[in-house]
Design a protein around this motif. Structure first.
Motif, PDB file in Angstrom:
ATOM      1  N   THR A 173       0.851  -1.184   0.000  1.00 47.75           N
ATOM      2  CA  THR A 173       0.000   0.000   0.000  1.00 47.75           C
ATOM      3  C   THR A 173       0.887   1.235   0.000  1.00 47.75           C
ATOM      4  O   THR A 173       1.976   1.232   0.591  1.00 47.75           O
ATOM      5  CB  THR A 173      -0.938   0.035   1.228  1.00 47.75           C
ATOM      6  OG1 THR A 173      -0.153   0.179   2.426  1.00 47.75           O
ATOM      7  CG2 THR A 173      -1.773  -1.232   1.311  1.00 47.75           C
ATOM      8  N   ARG A 178      -8.997  -0.521   2.521  1.00 49.23           N
ATOM      9  CA  ARG A 178      -9.229  -1.719   3.333  1.00 49.23           C
ATOM     10  C   ARG A 178      -9.814  -2.837   2.478  1.00 49.23           C
ATOM     11  O   ARG A 178      -9.357  -3.991   2.526  1.00 49.23           O
ATOM     12  CB  ARG A 178     -10.160  -1.401   4.485  1.00 49.23           C
ATOM     13  CG  ARG A 178     -10.611  -2.627   5.280  1.00 49.23           C
ATOM     14  CD  ARG A 178     -11.705  -2.288   6.268  1.00 49.23           C
ATOM     15  NE  ARG A 178     -12.174  -3.477   6.970  1.00 49.23           N
ATOM     16  CZ  ARG A 178     -13.121  -4.291   6.536  1.00 49.23           C
ATOM     17  NH1 ARG A 178     -13.724  -4.044   5.353  1.00 49.23           N
ATOM     18  NH2 ARG A 178     -13.487  -5.343   7.235  1.00 49.23           N
ATOM     19  N   GLU A 179     -10.835  -2.521   1.690  1.00 46.43           N
ATOM     20  CA  GLU A 179     -11.485  -3.541   0.870  1.00 46.43           C
ATOM     21  C   GLU A 179     -10.511  -4.145  -0.133  1.00 46.43           C
ATOM     22  O   GLU A 179     -10.508  -5.363  -0.360  1.00 46.43           O
ATOM     23  CB  GLU A 179     -12.691  -2.921   0.154  1.00 46.43           C
ATOM     24  CG  GLU A 179     -13.831  -2.556   1.101  1.00 46.43           C
ATOM     25  CD  GLU A 179     -14.941  -1.790   0.405  1.00 46.43           C
ATOM     26  OE1 GLU A 179     -14.728  -1.374  -0.766  1.00 46.43           O
ATOM     27  OE2 GLU A 179     -16.007  -1.598   1.025  1.00 46.43           O
ATOM     28  N   ALA A 180      -9.676  -3.307  -0.725  1.00 46.06           N
ATOM     29  CA  ALA A 180      -8.706  -3.807  -1.696  1.00 46.06           C
ATOM     30  C   ALA A 180      -7.649  -4.683  -1.028  1.00 46.06           C
ATOM     31  O   ALA A 180      -7.277  -5.744  -1.549  1.00 46.06           O
ATOM     32  CB  ALA A 180      -8.041  -2.632  -2.419  1.00 46.06           C
ATOM     33  N   GLU A 217      -6.142  -5.366  11.095  1.00 45.34           N
ATOM     34  CA  GLU A 217      -6.873  -6.449  10.438  1.00 45.34           C
ATOM     35  C   GLU A 217      -5.940  -7.401   9.707  1.00 45.34           C
ATOM     36  O   GLU A 217      -6.114  -8.618   9.738  1.00 45.34           O
ATOM     37  CB  GLU A 217      -7.912  -5.871   9.475  1.00 45.34           C
ATOM     38  CG  GLU A 217      -9.089  -5.203  10.168  1.00 45.34           C
ATOM     39  CD  GLU A 217     -10.284  -5.062   9.249  1.00 45.34           C
ATOM     40  OE1 GLU A 217     -10.784  -6.103   8.771  1.00 45.34           O
ATOM     41  OE2 GLU A 217     -10.694  -3.917   9.006  1.00 45.34           O
ATOM     42  N   LEU A 274      -7.892  -6.433   1.803  1.00 44.00           N
ATOM     43  CA  LEU A 274      -8.460  -7.709   2.232  1.00 44.00           C
ATOM     44  C   LEU A 274      -8.792  -8.619   1.053  1.00 44.00           C
ATOM     45  O   LEU A 274      -8.749  -9.843   1.179  1.00 44.00           O
ATOM     46  CB  LEU A 274      -9.708  -7.467   3.094  1.00 44.00           C
ATOM     47  CG  LEU A 274      -9.462  -6.724   4.418  1.00 44.00           C
ATOM     48  CD1 LEU A 274     -10.742  -6.622   5.227  1.00 44.00           C
ATOM     49  CD2 LEU A 274      -8.363  -7.389   5.232  1.00 44.00           C
ATOM     50  N   HIS A 275      -9.095  -8.011  -0.091  1.00 47.29           N
ATOM     51  CA  HIS A 275      -9.378  -8.810  -1.285  1.00 47.29           C
ATOM     52  C   HIS A 275      -8.126  -9.546  -1.758  1.00 47.29           C
ATOM     53  O   HIS A 275      -8.191 -10.736  -2.126  1.00 47.29           O
ATOM     54  CB  HIS A 275      -9.896  -7.904  -2.401  1.00 47.29           C
ATOM     55  CG  HIS A 275     -10.109  -8.625  -3.707  1.00 47.29           C
ATOM     56  ND1 HIS A 275     -11.184  -9.460  -3.940  1.00 47.29           N
ATOM     57  CD2 HIS A 275      -9.364  -8.643  -4.849  1.00 47.29           C
ATOM     58  CE1 HIS A 275     -11.095  -9.956  -5.157  1.00 47.29           C
ATOM     59  NE2 HIS A 275      -9.998  -9.481  -5.732  1.00 47.29           N
ATOM     60  N   GLU A 328     -10.989   2.761   9.423  1.00 44.60           N
ATOM     61  CA  GLU A 328     -10.686   1.348   9.593  1.00 44.60           C
ATOM     62  C   GLU A 328      -9.192   1.153   9.877  1.00 44.60           C
ATOM     63  O   GLU A 328      -8.343   1.784   9.230  1.00 44.60           O
ATOM     64  CB  GLU A 328     -11.074   0.565   8.335  1.00 44.60           C
ATOM     65  CG  GLU A 328     -12.565   0.555   8.043  1.00 44.60           C
ATOM     66  CD  GLU A 328     -13.121   1.887   7.576  1.00 44.60           C
ATOM     67  OE1 GLU A 328     -14.336   2.104   7.697  1.00 44.60           O
ATOM     68  OE2 GLU A 328     -12.314   2.714   7.091  1.00 44.60           O
ATOM     69  N   ILE A 359      -6.511  -0.826   9.111  1.00 38.72           N
ATOM     70  CA  ILE A 359      -6.164  -1.860   8.133  1.00 38.72           C
ATOM     71  C   ILE A 359      -5.032  -2.733   8.644  1.00 38.72           C
ATOM     72  O   ILE A 359      -5.052  -3.964   8.503  1.00 38.72           O
ATOM     73  CB  ILE A 359      -5.794  -1.214   6.784  1.00 38.72           C
ATOM     74  CG1 ILE A 359      -6.958  -0.360   6.266  1.00 38.72           C
ATOM     75  CG2 ILE A 359      -5.411  -2.278   5.755  1.00 38.72           C
ATOM     76  CD1 ILE A 359      -6.613   0.472   5.053  1.00 38.72           C
ATOM     77  N   LEU A 417     -11.640   3.282   3.550  1.00 37.75           N
ATOM     78  CA  LEU A 417     -12.517   2.121   3.406  1.00 37.75           C
ATOM     79  C   LEU A 417     -12.236   1.388   2.105  1.00 37.75           C
ATOM     80  O   LEU A 417     -12.218   0.152   2.055  1.00 37.75           O
ATOM     81  CB  LEU A 417     -13.984   2.561   3.463  1.00 37.75           C
ATOM     82  CG  LEU A 417     -15.028   1.439   3.337  1.00 37.75           C
ATOM     83  CD1 LEU A 417     -14.846   0.415   4.459  1.00 37.75           C
ATOM     84  CD2 LEU A 417     -16.445   2.020   3.353  1.00 37.75           C
ATOM     85  N   GLU A 418     -11.983   2.134   1.027  1.00 31.90           N
ATOM     86  CA  GLU A 418     -11.660   1.520  -0.258  1.00 31.90           C
ATOM     87  C   GLU A 418     -10.325   0.780  -0.181  1.00 31.90           C
ATOM     88  O   GLU A 418     -10.170  -0.313  -0.744  1.00 31.90           O
ATOM     89  CB  GLU A 418     -11.606   2.588  -1.349  1.00 31.90           C
ATOM     90  CG  GLU A 418     -12.948   3.262  -1.617  1.00 31.90           C
ATOM     91  CD  GLU A 418     -12.812   4.462  -2.542  1.00 31.90           C
ATOM     92  OE1 GLU A 418     -11.668   4.817  -2.922  1.00 31.90           O
ATOM     93  OE2 GLU A 418     -13.843   5.065  -2.874  1.00 31.90           O
ATOM     94  N   VAL A 432      -7.168   3.772  -5.192  1.00 28.69           N
ATOM     95  CA  VAL A 432      -8.251   3.994  -4.239  1.00 28.69           C
ATOM     96  C   VAL A 432      -8.159   5.428  -3.738  1.00 28.69           C
ATOM     97  O   VAL A 432      -7.160   6.108  -3.967  1.00 28.69           O
ATOM     98  CB  VAL A 432      -8.173   3.008  -3.049  1.00 28.69           C
ATOM     99  CG1 VAL A 432      -8.293   1.567  -3.532  1.00 28.69           C
ATOM    100  CG2 VAL A 432      -6.880   3.200  -2.268  1.00 28.69           C
TER     101      VAL A 432
END
Length: 399
Positions: A192, A256-258, A308, A260-261, A303, A305, A253-254, A249
């Protein structure tokens, strides 16, 4: 390695005796070693010694054109695959920084387009002199590599940093360089980078000063190390490195989603992004008008990240985090590493010149659960990234 020609520059310091072991070790490994000595270097070790060990004529005098078919310094410059300066005195470092060419070695360095690696050796106070440090920084910005001097007893009687790296370390660096440096071949690296932006209204947002340069440098270094790289980037204006898959992103939140994907397919996770810690509790659909003297915003946490990732990562995955601090850097970095389940953390003091957001350079220290494992002085972010990737490679291979 018989096709690889190395030009070894030896300058006038007591560590010149170590150059004999460097030349001998490289020649024994099949490299074509050509030696250039300054006249001062010949006061410490003879050209005959270096000639016997390298098995080639040793160049000292610019005007000693022993082969009429070529101009010697141009021939050496053109056919070098790598230049090593060991030992590198403060004098030759200054000449290189200023572009001076007043002897055989400095003239040849001006003419070459080969990569250059420098192994400094000098008194600790000379090494710490601001002028010397400025010259070192200038060379780093130009892409010159460095093999850092060690700490310990110096020939002058002082104790400190300035002792030339041992010949084995220099030879190992060379072999890694020519091996193509592919310690991450077959691995997937998830990185990231950059900031996030948390909207207040359609025209305003909360963010930070992160430029993304460190994360992008890491992505480039990981790709060069043979990895498949997935780069999740916040809003930055940087070119995507070659062989890197980029996902853009904006919000935390975006990101985080990327993350975790792609997390399940990653072998290494490097969280270099500066994710906003808070976002406005309310995002206004229309631009807020400047009608009052004060505006109160209620913020809520974004979030986490890193936490998580730390909770979800598998045993085979290596998790590397970053800590940009302004005080108590080691304390905060090591606490963050433990709290978020990281394996390594890269810490820097962003108040130091050359180490803050948006710069081309950085000064970092890397910690694991046992303590400090790597400390890097002022370097270009590309060099810092290469060192971090090298360290990750060593961890993966159990070194």
């Amino acid at each position: 390695m018989k096709e690889k020609r190395i030009v070894l520059g030896v300058t006038g310091g007591i560590a010149a005796f170590k150059a004999a072991s460097v030349a001998s070790g490289l020649a024994q490994r099949g490299y074509d070693v050509r030696v250039i000595m300054t006249k001062s270097a010949t006061q410490f070790i003879t050209p005959l010694t270096m000639q016997i060990l390298s098995r080639h004529h040793v160049a000292v005098d610019t005007f000693d054109e022993y082969n009429p078919e070529v101009v010697n310094h141009i021939d050496l410059a053109d056919h070098a695959d790598l230049f090593i300066i060991a030992p590198a005195t403060a004098n030759i470092i200054a000449k290189m920084a200023l572009g001076l060419g007043d002897d055989m070695l400095s003239t040849t360095l001006l003419a070459t387009q080969a990569p250059i690696v420098v192994a400094p050796a000098m008194n600790v106070h000379m090494y710490e002199n601001p002028v010397v440090q400025k010259n070192l920084a200038t060379l780093r910005e130009r892409g010159v590599f460095f093999i850092e001097p060690g700490q310990g007893h110096l020939a002058c009687g002082y104790v400190g940093k300035g002792r030339m790296a041992e010949p084995e370390e220099i030879i190992s660096w060379v072999e890694t360089f020519f091996a193509g440096g592919k310690p991450l071949a077959g691995k997937t690296v998830l990185i990231t980078a950059g900031p996030t932006q948390e909207p207040i209204d359609p025209v305003r947002y909360i963010s930070n000063h992160s430029s993304g340069k460190m994360g992008f440098a890491l992505a480039e270094a990981a790709a060069k190390a043979g990895a498949e790289v997935i780069l999740i980037a916040g809003p930055v204006s940087l070119q995507t490195p070659e062989r890197v898959k980029r996902i853009d992103v904006v919000r935390a939140l975006e990101m985080r989603e990327a993350v975790l994907h792609y997390l399940p397919q990653a072998d290494i996770i490097i969280k270099a992004a500066a994710v906003s810690d808070y976002r406005p509790l309310q995002e206004h659909g229309q631009k807020l008008k400047k009608t009052a003297d004060q505006l109160t915003l209620t913020l809520t946490k974004t979030e986490d990240i890193a936490s998580e990732v730390g909770k979800r990562k598998k045993e085979h995955q290596l998790f590397v985090g970053f800590a940009a601090e302004t005080q108590r850097v080691e304390d905060y970095a090591r606490e963050k590493l433990e709290r978020k389940g990281m394996d390594l953390i890269v810490a820097n003091d962003v108040t130091l010149p050359g180490a803050g957001f948006g710069t081309e350079t950085n000064i970092v220290t890397v910690y694991d659960r046992q303590g400090k494992v790597l400390s890097l002085p002022l370097m270009s972010k590309a060099e810092v990234a290469a060192e971090i990737i090298r360290l990750i490679g060593e961890r993966l291979h159990g070194n």
